[in-house]
Design an enzyme around this catalytic site. Structure first.
Site, short mmCIF file in Angstrom:
data_model
loop_
_atom_site.label_atom_id
_atom_site.label_comp_id
_atom_site.label_asym_id
_atom_site.label_seq_id
_atom_site.Cartn_x
_atom_site.Cartn_y
_atom_site.Cartn_z
N LYS A 200 11.94 17.34 -123.31
CA LYS A 200 13.10 15.48 -123.28
C LYS A 200 12.03 14.47 -122.25
O LYS A 200 12.19 13.47 -122.37
CB LYS A 200 14.27 15.73 -121.70
CG LYS A 200 15.06 17.02 -122.06
CD LYS A 200 16.13 15.87 -123.03
CE LYS A 200 17.34 17.01 -122.82
NZ LYS A 200 17.80 16.57 -124.24
N ASP A 201 10.64 15.07 -122.11
CA ASP A 201 9.78 14.21 -121.87
C ASP A 201 9.79 13.15 -123.06
O ASP A 201 9.18 11.27 -122.80
CB ASP A 201 8.69 14.63 -121.55
CG ASP A 201 7.98 15.06 -120.42
OD1 ASP A 201 9.44 15.26 -119.32
OD2 ASP A 201 7.46 16.08 -120.36
#
Length: 523
Positions: A75-76
């Site tokens: 999700k970064d």
């Protein structure tokens, strides 16, 4: 409110007539970074050779290690992408506040970007999510708002609607909205998929990925449709979630699952299920056992959703021939679950693994009761020879309790307890969910403190911290529960209270056991 499952505005099609509106961005892992944000992306692809041998696979099983990203998860990528897209479009400016409803990892990605870029960040997430995620978010300077795990996405107390309420109340606040933001799948279309294709030499036969918002599998699937059309795209959805197709796959009596970050009770706008060739359902036990195996056998410090994808991949990859490649997405790291499936106690409590040394567990349980050493000395020889830990909960003397509705008054509940000889009653709502128990002690203490009146509903003074066990569960599971909880709800047939109007749906509560009940049975 803005629904997270509205039809998408994306115009992408399988024919590739619509291309990505952004250039492919690749980090440069060499030299000195200007900030930690440059350490997002370009994650390694690792061959899971030991699992290949264990499961008799002829193909190459390859794990895309997204936990190597700066914030520890896949999700970064979307956190940074959504922030930079919003900056470019003038949606966020210095001094603005970023708010996001999330299961945690997107929140960490956004909090990481906010910390570096100087934005205020508020993360709204369900109570189910691990305390480790909360601690990391707080360390990054984010503010946390928790919401009930049981709240559906469209309920006022859901994390999505609470976030939107905050956004309306706070000046210069923006929700980047991972459920609808095109930057979510585009981040994977532009970078993750390109990395995989490059690492695999442009050829792979199967991709296996779990689905949460769906941005990962959607972005990857679209790119593979264009550049590697023979690749089979497999989506994995946990039991209790509604993302899989056909919809019949989603029919289950499972209402809660432990694995975090995947599955939803709605279809996010960014999820294009047309790019998924086939869906498979997963369960907690297989997922978490595989996650632990990935750590022990392959040395990959990844989380539960990684185990979910791999548990399905090792079965499907058996159909692939020698030389073919199966890529599995490993979304996040074990850092977020140090007090969950990494702990044997936590796994034993949920019946995912069994105790190998019952003598040690019974000793620990007895010592946790704060009884004298003399009593412990008397109890141990009497208990251990019987090997009680392999007995089932159903072997205990269970008394079927009466379930009551949450709108019953405290006085009515006390009258029933007095008449039936109970000191606690399970409280069940119209949908059949056990909300907690009404106990004599809790009601009396609430009354003397002035928090309730006897004509108030029992819902105002519920004791809601409880665990459920099945009648077939082993007593070793029950002993683990009593180390941290006061009582356990035993699931099975129950009676219906004559006060119920309208009648409650049939319940599965066949007893309520306390620590004292358990100790009496052992002695």
């Amino acid at each position: 409110w803005i629904r997270p499952d509205l039809p998408p505005k994306c115009t992408w099609d399988v024919g590739g007539k619509c291309t990505s509106p952004h250039q492919v961005w690749r980090p440069n892992r060499k030299g000195v970074f200007s900030s930690v944000l440059e350490a997002i992306g370009d994650t390694p692809l690792v061959r899971l050779s030991r699992l290949e041998k264990e499961y008799g696979l002829k193909c190459q099983l390859l794990g895309k290690c997204e936990f190597f990203n700066a914030g520890g998860s896949v999700k970064d990528r979307i956190g940074l992408r959504m922030v930079e897209d919003a900056e470019r479009d003038g949606i966020i400016k210095p001094g603005f506040t970023i708010i996001e409803p999330t299961s945690g990892n997107t929140g960490i990605g956004l909090a990481l970007a906010s910390a570096v870029k100087g934005y205020r960040c508020i993360i709204v997430m369900p109570e189910k999510m691990s305390q480790e995620k909360v601690n990391v978010l707080k360390a990054l300077g984010a503010e946390i708002v928790r919401t009930p795990t049981s709240a559906r996405f469209d309920m006022p107390e859901s994390h999505i609607r609470v976030a939107q309420k905050l956004q309306r109340e706070i000046p210069d606040a923006v929700i980047l909205d991972q459920y609808r933001n095109p930057g979510n799948p585009l981040a994977h279309y532009d970078t993750t998929a390109e990395e995989i294709l490059e690492q695999c030499g442009g050829e792979l036969s199967m991709l296996v990925a779990g689905a949460g918002t769906g941005g990962t599998i959607c972005g990857l699937g679209r790119k593979l449709r264009e550049k590697c059309p023979k690749c089979k795209v497999v989506g994995v959805d946990p039991e209790g979630s509604d993302l899989a197709l056909p919809v019949e796959l989603n029919q289950t009596d499972v209402t809660y699952y432990e694995v975090e970050g995947i599955g939803y009770d709605f279809i996010p706008s960014v999820l294009d299920r047309s790019v998924v060739d086939k869906w498979y359902k997963s369960n907690d036990k297989d997922s978490l056992l595989m996650a632990r195996k990935l750590i022990r056998v392959e040395g990959l410090l990844c989380g539960g959703s990684s185990g979910t994808a791999v548990s399905i991949a090792v079965q499907l990859a058996k159909e692939l021939a020698e030389g073919e490649k199966c890529v599995v997405i490993l979304p996040d790291s074990i850092r977020n679950y140090m007090t969950k499936h990494l702990k044997e106690d936590w796994m034993i409590e949920r019946n995912f693994i069994s105790s190998l040394k019952p003598e040690l567990y019974v000793l620990k349980f007895i010592l946790s009761l704060d009884i004298t050493n003399q009593l412990a000395t008397e109890y141990v020889p009497r208990i251990l020879p019987h090997r009680w830990m392999d007995m089932s909960v159903g072997d205990m003397n269970l008394t079927s309790p009466i379930s009551i509705p949450p709108n019953m008054t405290c006085q009515e509940a006390l009258d029933i307890m007095r008449a039936q000889g109970f000191d606690q009653l399970p409280v069940v709502d119209d949908a059949g969910n056990v909300m907690g128990t009404a106990t004599v002690g809790n009601m009396v203490s609430s009354f003397t403190a002035g928090r309730i009146k006897w004509e108030d509903q029992v819902s105002k003074c519920l004791y809601s911290k409880f665990q459920k066990v099945q009648v077939e569960d082993k007593l070793q599971t029950l002993s683990r529960i009593f180390e941290t909880d006061h009582f356990a709800m035993v699931m099975g047939p129950t009676l219906q209270c004559e006060y119920d109007s309208p009648p409650l749906p049939p319940q599965n509560i066949c007893g309520i056991l306390s620590c004292v009940d358990f100790l009496n049975f052992l002695s």
